[in-house]
Design a protein around this motif. Structure first.
Motif, PDB file in Angstrom:
ATOM      1  N   GLY A 193       0.800  -1.216   0.000  1.00 43.30           N
ATOM      2  CA  GLY A 193       0.000   0.000   0.000  1.00 43.30           C
ATOM      3  C   GLY A 193       0.830   1.261   0.000  1.00 43.30           C
ATOM      4  N   GLY A 194       1.964   1.235   0.710  1.00 40.99           N
ATOM      5  CA  GLY A 194       2.818   2.408   0.777  1.00 40.99           C
ATOM      6  C   GLY A 194       3.442   2.797  -0.553  1.00 40.99           C
ATOM      7  N   LEU A 195       3.303   1.934  -1.561  1.00 34.66           N
ATOM      8  CA  LEU A 195       3.771   2.325  -2.892  1.00 34.66           C
ATOM      9  C   LEU A 195       3.006   3.536  -3.422  1.00 34.66           C
ATOM     10  N   SER A 196       1.778   3.763  -2.910  1.00 39.02           N
ATOM     11  CA  SER A 196       1.048   4.969  -3.313  1.00 39.02           C
ATOM     12  C   SER A 196       1.749   6.218  -2.806  1.00 39.02           C
ATOM     13  N   VAL A 197       2.398   6.116  -1.644  1.00 39.26           N
ATOM     14  CA  VAL A 197       3.183   7.221  -1.098  1.00 39.26           C
ATOM     15  C   VAL A 197       4.534   7.295  -1.806  1.00 39.26           C
ATOM     16  N   GLN A 198       5.170   6.148  -2.007  1.00 38.06           N
ATOM     17  CA  GLN A 198       6.449   6.111  -2.704  1.00 38.06           C
ATOM     18  C   GLN A 198       6.337   6.761  -4.076  1.00 38.06           C
ATOM     19  N   ARG A 199       5.222   6.530  -4.772  1.00 33.92           N
ATOM     20  CA  ARG A 199       4.995   7.111  -6.098  1.00 33.92           C
ATOM     21  C   ARG A 199       5.033   8.633  -6.042  1.00 33.92           C
ATOM     22  N   ILE A 220       6.372  10.523  -3.638  1.00 30.09           N
ATOM     23  CA  ILE A 220       7.701  10.976  -3.249  1.00 30.09           C
ATOM     24  C   ILE A 220       8.611  11.025  -4.465  1.00 30.09           C
ATOM     25  N   LYS A 221       8.503  10.019  -5.320  1.00 28.07           N
ATOM     26  CA  LYS A 221       9.351   9.976  -6.514  1.00 28.07           C
ATOM     27  C   LYS A 221       9.014  11.116  -7.461  1.00 28.07           C
ATOM     28  N   ARG A 222       7.752  11.496  -7.528  1.00 25.95           N
ATOM     29  CA  ARG A 222       7.380  12.630  -8.363  1.00 25.95           C
ATOM     30  C   ARG A 222       7.948  13.927  -7.806  1.00 25.95           C
ATOM     31  N   ALA A 223       7.943  14.055  -6.472  1.00 25.58           N
ATOM     32  CA  ALA A 223       8.439  15.275  -5.842  1.00 25.58           C
ATOM     33  C   ALA A 223       9.965  15.328  -5.801  1.00 25.58           C
ATOM     34  N   LEU A 224      10.596  14.161  -5.655  1.00 22.08           N
ATOM     35  CA  LEU A 224      12.059  14.080  -5.515  1.00 22.08           C
ATOM     36  C   LEU A 224      12.588  13.028  -6.489  1.00 22.08           C
ATOM     37  N   ASP A 226      15.240  12.520  -8.145  1.00 14.69           N
ATOM     38  CA  ASP A 226      16.630  12.069  -8.087  1.00 14.69           C
ATOM     39  C   ASP A 226      16.977  11.343  -6.794  1.00 14.69           C
ATOM     40  N   ALA A 227      16.110  11.421  -5.803  1.00 11.52           N
ATOM     41  CA  ALA A 227      16.416  10.828  -4.503  1.00 11.52           C
ATOM     42  C   ALA A 227      16.315   9.307  -4.558  1.00 11.52           C
ATOM     43  N   GLY A 228      17.252   8.652  -3.925  1.00 15.43           N
ATOM     44  CA  GLY A 228      17.194   7.201  -3.809  1.00 15.43           C
ATOM     45  C   GLY A 228      16.218   6.795  -2.715  1.00 15.43           C
ATOM     46  N   LEU A 229      15.397   5.790  -2.982  1.00 16.17           N
ATOM     47  CA  LEU A 229      14.401   5.331  -2.025  1.00 16.17           C
ATOM     48  C   LEU A 229      14.653   3.877  -1.661  1.00 16.17           C
ATOM     49  N   LEU A 230      14.315   3.541  -0.427  1.00 16.35           N
ATOM     50  CA  LEU A 230      14.345   2.156   0.047  1.00 16.35           C
ATOM     51  C   LEU A 230      12.945   1.848   0.565  1.00 16.35           C
ATOM     52  N   TYR A 231      12.210   1.061  -0.199  1.00 15.61           N
ATOM     53  CA  TYR A 231      10.843   0.706   0.203  1.00 15.61           C
ATOM     54  C   TYR A 231      10.862  -0.631   0.921  1.00 15.61           C
ATOM     55  N   LEU A 232      10.254  -0.665   2.109  1.00 18.04           N
ATOM     56  CA  LEU A 232      10.223  -1.898   2.906  1.00 18.04           C
ATOM     57  C   LEU A 232       8.782  -2.334   3.104  1.00 18.04           C
ATOM     58  N   ALA A 233       8.426  -3.460   2.530  1.00 18.22           N
ATOM     59  CA  ALA A 233       7.113  -4.061   2.716  1.00 18.22           C
ATOM     60  C   ALA A 233       7.224  -5.093   3.839  1.00 18.22           C
ATOM     61  N   ASP A 234       6.658  -4.767   4.980  1.00 17.92           N
ATOM     62  CA  ASP A 234       6.765  -5.634   6.157  1.00 17.92           C
ATOM     63  C   ASP A 234       5.684  -6.719   6.097  1.00 17.92           C
ATOM     64  N   ARG A 235       5.814  -7.581   5.102  1.00 15.36           N
ATOM     65  CA  ARG A 235       4.794  -8.606   4.864  1.00 15.36           C
ATOM     66  C   ARG A 235       4.676  -9.586   6.020  1.00 15.36           C
ATOM     67  N   ALA A 236       5.733  -9.785   6.760  1.00 13.69           N
ATOM     68  CA  ALA A 236       5.681 -10.708   7.886  1.00 13.69           C
ATOM     69  C   ALA A 236       4.686 -10.237   8.933  1.00 13.69           C
ATOM     70  N   ALA A 237       4.374  -8.949   8.932  1.00  8.77           N
ATOM     71  CA  ALA A 237       3.476  -8.383   9.944  1.00  8.77           C
ATOM     72  C   ALA A 237       2.146  -7.912   9.357  1.00  8.77           C
ATOM     73  N   ALA A 241       0.338  15.141  -0.059  1.00  7.95           N
ATOM     74  CA  ALA A 241       0.688  15.986   1.093  1.00  7.95           C
ATOM     75  C   ALA A 241       1.865  15.397   1.866  1.00  7.95           C
ATOM     76  N   ILE A 242       1.942  14.075   1.942  1.00  8.00           N
ATOM     77  CA  ILE A 242       3.068  13.432   2.618  1.00  8.00           C
ATOM     78  C   ILE A 242       4.365  13.745   1.884  1.00  8.00           C
ATOM     79  N   ALA A 243       4.328  13.666   0.558  1.00 14.59           N
ATOM     80  CA  ALA A 243       5.518  13.973  -0.231  1.00 14.59           C
ATOM     81  C   ALA A 243       5.937  15.425  -0.048  1.00 14.59           C
ATOM     82  N   ARG A 244       4.973  16.328   0.001  1.00 18.58           N
ATOM     83  CA  ARG A 244       5.312  17.737   0.214  1.00 18.58           C
ATOM     84  C   ARG A 244       5.938  17.947   1.588  1.00 18.58           C
ATOM     85  N   ARG A 245       5.407  17.276   2.591  1.00 16.02           N
ATOM     86  CA  ARG A 245       5.971  17.401   3.932  1.00 16.02           C
ATOM     87  C   ARG A 245       7.399  16.884   3.962  1.00 16.02           C
TER      88      ARG A 245
END
Length: 257
Positions: free
Chosen positions: A31-37, A39-43, A45-56, A231-235
């Motif tokens: 689900g957090g890929l919607s936020v990652q998307r 963030i990538k539009r706003a930044l 060039d920034a490198g991202l590390l997305y962690l899907a905590d599927r175990a939880a 809004a999260i990406a802007r913050r």
């Protein structure tokens, strides 16, 4: 591609760090890929590390104290290894619990995801809107405080959906979305009060924007769907210390479990 986000290969978390300074984005699933998307539009060039905590997965089923301890431990270990430039908790349920604790032991910005009640209160014309979230998010004091602070005079339907995150996971995995189940899950959002009816629905889980097209299909009438991800990406751009951010490196996608 899915709603503008690539379907990406995930790797186990034990991969050795190659560079520090990526932005860590955390959720219990995809689900957090919607936020990652966003963030990538706003930044871009920034490198991202997305962690899907599927175990939880799903975080919404956890007891508050246990979830707080789990996320704090996970973020601590990942941060020690990867030295991120910021941490984004891309989950409403987790953010209502863990932000303060993370900020106590991390020396980088920590950005959370909270129900977009203030924007909904500003956008609604009828004064009637809904917050569609997990049961955990709906019952948190944090959510109630947002209502008291920003929408005390509005009529708000708080809807704790139990199966929407799983439906979003199905869609992102290429499986068909059960529209009858989706219709049942969102039906409580649509209410009438004193001749006025719901005109905005807050998407209070980062999984839900991936289902917006299907929600529009099964909704009993048109509404404004409020996605907090931009809004999260802007913050993040406001608080990020740019000199600490890894740029020009590959984005990485990890999974627990």
């Amino acid at each position: 591609m899915l709603n503008g986000s690539p379907v990406v290969p995930f790797q186990p978390l034990h991969m050795q760090p190659d560079v520090s300074g990526r932005v860590l984005v955390l959720d219990s699933g995809v689900g957090g890929l919607s936020v990652q998307r966003e963030i990538k539009r706003a930044l871009p060039d920034a490198g991202l590390l997305y962690l899907a905590d599927r175990a939880a997965f799903p975080y919404g089923d956890w007891e508050a104290d246990a979830l707080r301890d789990h996320i704090a431990s996970l973020v601590s270990s990942v941060s020690d290894a990867w030295q991120p430039s910021a941490v984004v908790v891309a989950c409403n349920t987790a953010s209502t619990l863990v932000l303060q604790r993370l900020r106590k032991f991390l020396d980088v910005p920590v950005v959370g995801t909270v129900p977009a009640i203030k924007p909904a209160a500003q956008k609604t014309k009828s004064g009637v809107f809904a917050v569609l979230a997990t049961p955990g998010t709906v019952k948190r004091d944090y959510t109630q405080d947002l209502i008291i602070d920003f929408a005390p005079e509005h009529h708000i339907a708080l809807v704790g959906a139990t199966g929407l995150a799983a439906l979003a996971e199905d869609k992102l995995a290429g499986r068909a979305v059960d529209l009858d189940r989706l219709r049942h899950e969102i039906a409580p959002c649509f209410v009438e009060k004193s001749g006025k009816r719901t005109d905005c629905v807050v998407l209070g889980c980062t999984h839900y924007p991936f289902l917006q097209k299907e929600m529009e299909q099964v909704a009993p009438w048109p509404v404004t769907w409020i996605d907090p991800a931009p809004a999260i990406a802007r913050r993040l751009t406001d608080v990020l210390k740019r000199e600490r951010v890894a740029v020009g490196c590959e984005d990485l996608f990890f999974v627990t479990g």
